[in-house]
Motif scaffolding. Structure first.
Motif, PDB file in Angstrom:
ATOM      1  N   ALA A 145       1.289  -3.221 -13.740  1.00 16.38           N
ATOM      2  CA  ALA A 145       0.159  -4.141 -13.601  1.00 16.38           C
ATOM      3  C   ALA A 145      -1.044  -3.396 -13.033  1.00 16.38           C
ATOM      4  O   ALA A 145      -1.021  -2.946 -11.886  1.00 16.38           O
ATOM      5  CB  ALA A 145       0.536  -5.313 -12.709  1.00 16.38           C
ATOM      6  N   LYS A 146      -2.088  -3.277 -13.812  1.00 14.42           N
ATOM      7  CA  LYS A 146      -3.286  -2.539 -13.399  1.00 14.42           C
ATOM      8  C   LYS A 146      -4.112  -3.284 -12.354  1.00 14.42           C
ATOM      9  O   LYS A 146      -4.960  -2.688 -11.704  1.00 14.42           O
ATOM     10  CB  LYS A 146      -4.164  -2.225 -14.613  1.00 14.42           C
ATOM     11  CG  LYS A 146      -3.474  -1.372 -15.659  1.00 14.42           C
ATOM     12  CD  LYS A 146      -3.237   0.011 -15.157  1.00 14.42           C
ATOM     13  CE  LYS A 146      -2.615   0.864 -16.244  1.00 14.42           C
ATOM     14  NZ  LYS A 146      -2.179   2.144 -15.775  1.00 14.42           N
ATOM     15  N   TRP A 147      -3.863  -4.585 -12.180  1.00 18.35           N
ATOM     16  CA  TRP A 147      -4.659  -5.337 -11.215  1.00 18.35           C
ATOM     17  C   TRP A 147      -4.408  -4.879  -9.781  1.00 18.35           C
ATOM     18  O   TRP A 147      -5.184  -5.229  -8.884  1.00 18.35           O
ATOM     19  CB  TRP A 147      -4.449  -6.848 -11.368  1.00 18.35           C
ATOM     20  CG  TRP A 147      -3.060  -7.342 -11.098  1.00 18.35           C
ATOM     21  CD1 TRP A 147      -2.072  -7.552 -12.007  1.00 18.35           C
ATOM     22  CD2 TRP A 147      -2.511  -7.691  -9.824  1.00 18.35           C
ATOM     23  NE1 TRP A 147      -0.936  -8.009 -11.391  1.00 18.35           N
ATOM     24  CE2 TRP A 147      -1.174  -8.103 -10.040  1.00 18.35           C
ATOM     25  CE3 TRP A 147      -3.008  -7.687  -8.525  1.00 18.35           C
ATOM     26  CZ2 TRP A 147      -0.345  -8.512  -9.007  1.00 18.35           C
ATOM     27  CZ3 TRP A 147      -2.182  -8.094  -7.490  1.00 18.35           C
ATOM     28  CH2 TRP A 147      -0.862  -8.499  -7.738  1.00 18.35           C
ATOM     29  N   TRP A 148      -3.366  -4.101  -9.535  1.00 13.41           N
ATOM     30  CA  TRP A 148      -3.143  -3.537  -8.202  1.00 13.41           C
ATOM     31  C   TRP A 148      -4.208  -2.487  -7.861  1.00 13.41           C
ATOM     32  O   TRP A 148      -4.469  -2.226  -6.694  1.00 13.41           O
ATOM     33  CB  TRP A 148      -1.765  -2.878  -8.112  1.00 13.41           C
ATOM     34  CG  TRP A 148      -0.632  -3.842  -8.073  1.00 13.41           C
ATOM     35  CD1 TRP A 148       0.187  -4.197  -9.118  1.00 13.41           C
ATOM     36  CD2 TRP A 148      -0.175  -4.589  -6.955  1.00 13.41           C
ATOM     37  NE1 TRP A 148       1.114  -5.108  -8.706  1.00 13.41           N
ATOM     38  CE2 TRP A 148       0.921  -5.366  -7.375  1.00 13.41           C
ATOM     39  CE3 TRP A 148      -0.579  -4.674  -5.623  1.00 13.41           C
ATOM     40  CZ2 TRP A 148       1.610  -6.212  -6.517  1.00 13.41           C
ATOM     41  CZ3 TRP A 148       0.115  -5.516  -4.770  1.00 13.41           C
ATOM     42  CH2 TRP A 148       1.183  -6.279  -5.218  1.00 13.41           C
ATOM     43  N   GLY A 149      -4.798  -1.869  -8.868  1.00 14.99           N
ATOM     44  CA  GLY A 149      -5.761  -0.786  -8.675  1.00 14.99           C
ATOM     45  C   GLY A 149      -6.904  -1.094  -7.727  1.00 14.99           C
ATOM     46  O   GLY A 149      -7.224  -0.278  -6.852  1.00 14.99           O
ATOM     47  N   PRO A 150      -7.553  -2.260  -7.827  1.00 14.32           N
ATOM     48  CA  PRO A 150      -8.666  -2.561  -6.923  1.00 14.32           C
ATOM     49  C   PRO A 150      -8.264  -2.722  -5.456  1.00 14.32           C
ATOM     50  O   PRO A 150      -9.117  -2.686  -4.571  1.00 14.32           O
ATOM     51  CB  PRO A 150      -9.226  -3.877  -7.470  1.00 14.32           C
ATOM     52  CG  PRO A 150      -8.821  -3.889  -8.906  1.00 14.32           C
ATOM     53  CD  PRO A 150      -7.489  -3.196  -8.951  1.00 14.32           C
ATOM     54  N   ILE A 151      -6.987  -2.878  -5.171  1.00 14.07           N
ATOM     55  CA  ILE A 151      -6.530  -3.005  -3.784  1.00 14.07           C
ATOM     56  C   ILE A 151      -6.509  -1.636  -3.092  1.00 14.07           C
ATOM     57  O   ILE A 151      -6.723  -1.535  -1.881  1.00 14.07           O
ATOM     58  CB  ILE A 151      -5.140  -3.674  -3.738  1.00 14.07           C
ATOM     59  CG1 ILE A 151      -5.256  -5.105  -4.263  1.00 14.07           C
ATOM     60  CG2 ILE A 151      -4.547  -3.654  -2.335  1.00 14.07           C
ATOM     61  CD1 ILE A 151      -3.944  -5.812  -4.469  1.00 14.07           C
ATOM     62  N   THR A 152      -6.298  -0.588  -3.864  1.00 19.90           N
ATOM     63  CA  THR A 152      -6.158   0.759  -3.321  1.00 19.90           C
ATOM     64  C   THR A 152      -7.348   1.177  -2.449  1.00 19.90           C
ATOM     65  O   THR A 152      -7.138   1.693  -1.345  1.00 19.90           O
ATOM     66  CB  THR A 152      -5.910   1.767  -4.458  1.00 19.90           C
ATOM     67  OG1 THR A 152      -4.831   1.294  -5.273  1.00 19.90           O
ATOM     68  CG2 THR A 152      -5.570   3.142  -3.927  1.00 19.90           C
ATOM     69  N   PRO A 153      -8.595   0.968  -2.884  1.00 16.72           N
ATOM     70  CA  PRO A 153      -9.726   1.372  -2.027  1.00 16.72           C
ATOM     71  C   PRO A 153      -9.785   0.634  -0.689  1.00 16.72           C
ATOM     72  O   PRO A 153     -10.298   1.175   0.292  1.00 16.72           O
ATOM     73  CB  PRO A 153     -10.965   1.062  -2.875  1.00 16.72           C
ATOM     74  CG  PRO A 153     -10.471   1.005  -4.276  1.00 16.72           C
ATOM     75  CD  PRO A 153      -9.055   0.521  -4.204  1.00 16.72           C
ATOM     76  N   MET A 154      -9.259  -0.582  -0.642  1.00 17.87           N
ATOM     77  CA  MET A 154      -9.220  -1.293   0.644  1.00 17.87           C
ATOM     78  C   MET A 154      -8.307  -0.540   1.607  1.00 17.87           C
ATOM     79  O   MET A 154      -8.604  -0.437   2.806  1.00 17.87           O
ATOM     80  CB  MET A 154      -8.739  -2.733   0.448  1.00 17.87           C
ATOM     81  CG  MET A 154      -9.748  -3.608  -0.264  1.00 17.87           C
ATOM     82  SD  MET A 154      -9.279  -5.349  -0.284  1.00 17.87           S
ATOM     83  CE  MET A 154      -7.986  -5.354  -1.514  1.00 17.87           C
ATOM     84  N   GLY A 155      -7.206  -0.005   1.092  1.00 16.73           N
ATOM     85  CA  GLY A 155      -6.328   0.812   1.923  1.00 16.73           C
ATOM     86  C   GLY A 155      -7.018   2.080   2.381  1.00 16.73           C
ATOM     87  O   GLY A 155      -6.876   2.497   3.534  1.00 16.73           O
ATOM     88  N   GLY A 156      -7.780   2.695   1.480  1.00 17.83           N
ATOM     89  CA  GLY A 156      -8.541   3.891   1.851  1.00 17.83           C
ATOM     90  C   GLY A 156      -9.551   3.598   2.947  1.00 17.83           C
ATOM     91  O   GLY A 156      -9.736   4.407   3.868  1.00 17.83           O
ATOM     92  N   THR A 157     -10.175   2.444   2.875  1.00 14.05           N
ATOM     93  CA  THR A 157     -11.117   2.036   3.916  1.00 14.05           C
ATOM     94  C   THR A 157     -10.392   1.855   5.251  1.00 14.05           C
ATOM     95  O   THR A 157     -10.898   2.257   6.306  1.00 14.05           O
ATOM     96  CB  THR A 157     -11.833   0.731   3.511  1.00 14.05           C
ATOM     97  OG1 THR A 157     -12.542   0.961   2.284  1.00 14.05           O
ATOM     98  CG2 THR A 157     -12.801   0.263   4.582  1.00 14.05           C
ATOM     99  N   CYS A 158      -9.196   1.287   5.204  1.00 16.65           N
ATOM    100  CA  CYS A 158      -8.399   1.150   6.436  1.00 16.65           C
ATOM    101  C   CYS A 158      -8.074   2.517   7.024  1.00 16.65           C
ATOM    102  O   CYS A 158      -8.147   2.699   8.252  1.00 16.65           O
ATOM    103  CB  CYS A 158      -7.109   0.381   6.152  1.00 16.65           C
ATOM    104  SG  CYS A 158      -7.345  -1.379   5.865  1.00 16.65           S
ATOM    105  N   PHE A 159      -7.727   3.480   6.169  1.00 19.64           N
ATOM    106  CA  PHE A 159      -7.458   4.833   6.667  1.00 19.64           C
ATOM    107  C   PHE A 159      -8.682   5.394   7.374  1.00 19.64           C
ATOM    108  O   PHE A 159      -8.588   5.957   8.469  1.00 19.64           O
ATOM    109  CB  PHE A 159      -7.068   5.770   5.520  1.00 19.64           C
ATOM    110  CG  PHE A 159      -5.700   5.540   4.935  1.00 19.64           C
ATOM    111  CD1 PHE A 159      -4.642   5.078   5.693  1.00 19.64           C
ATOM    112  CD2 PHE A 159      -5.464   5.830   3.603  1.00 19.64           C
ATOM    113  CE1 PHE A 159      -3.381   4.894   5.152  1.00 19.64           C
ATOM    114  CE2 PHE A 159      -4.215   5.656   3.043  1.00 19.64           C
ATOM    115  CZ  PHE A 159      -3.165   5.186   3.819  1.00 19.64           C
ATOM    116  N   LEU A 160      -9.834   5.264   6.753  1.00 21.18           N
ATOM    117  CA  LEU A 160     -11.073   5.778   7.354  1.00 21.18           C
ATOM    118  C   LEU A 160     -11.346   5.122   8.705  1.00 21.18           C
ATOM    119  O   LEU A 160     -11.702   5.808   9.677  1.00 21.18           O
ATOM    120  CB  LEU A 160     -12.252   5.548   6.408  1.00 21.18           C
ATOM    121  CG  LEU A 160     -12.245   6.365   5.111  1.00 21.18           C
ATOM    122  CD1 LEU A 160     -13.322   5.856   4.162  1.00 21.18           C
ATOM    123  CD2 LEU A 160     -12.440   7.838   5.417  1.00 21.18           C
TER     124      LEU A 160
END
Length: 128
Positions: free
Chosen positions: A94-109
């Motif tokens: 399911a490609k709709w998971w893709g837009p969630i990934t940057p939110m995780g990156g923001t949390c890392f930052l």
């Protein structure tokens, strides 16, 4: 030392090794090479931030700060959102998971900024 964070990190490290082994050996017959690479990226970032949680757990006794708690929380949320979304995307297709990934990156930052702020604030206020 923060025992809860250390325990979380040990479970996360175990899962990262298990998922890495699955990605290296079990996935290659199930998904494309590109998707195996995406899965490995999730494992890689989970490992990095498992070590970050260990650092926060150990720093707790030297830098007692609420900011450390927030940093750990953002690292954990980042692992769930960044790595979790990559795992889910690869395993479900399911490609709709893709837009969630940057939110995780923001949390890392945010986690790294808060960790730095905790150390900086302790140094300035505590004089060490």
């Amino acid at each position: 030392m923060n025992r809860g964070l250390f325990l979380f990190a040990s479970v996360s490290g175990f899962l990262a090794v298990a998922l890495g082994a699955f990605g290296a050996h079990g996935l290659k017959n199930l998904v494309s090479a590109e998707m195996v690479s995406v899965f490995k990226l999730g494992v890689e970032y989970q490992f990095y931030h498992t070590f970050a949680v260990i650092a926060v757990a150990l720093a707790w006794q030297y830098v007692p700060s609420r900011l450390l708690g927030w940093a750990a929380g953002f690292f954990i949320a980042g692992m769930a959102l960044f790595s979790g979304s990559l795992y889910a995307m690869v395993l479900t297709g399911a490609k709709w998971w893709g837009p969630i990934t940057p939110m995780g990156g923001t949390c890392f930052l945010l986690g790294w900024l808060l960790l730095g702020a905790a150390v900086w604030r302790h140094r300035v206020i505590g004089g060490n």
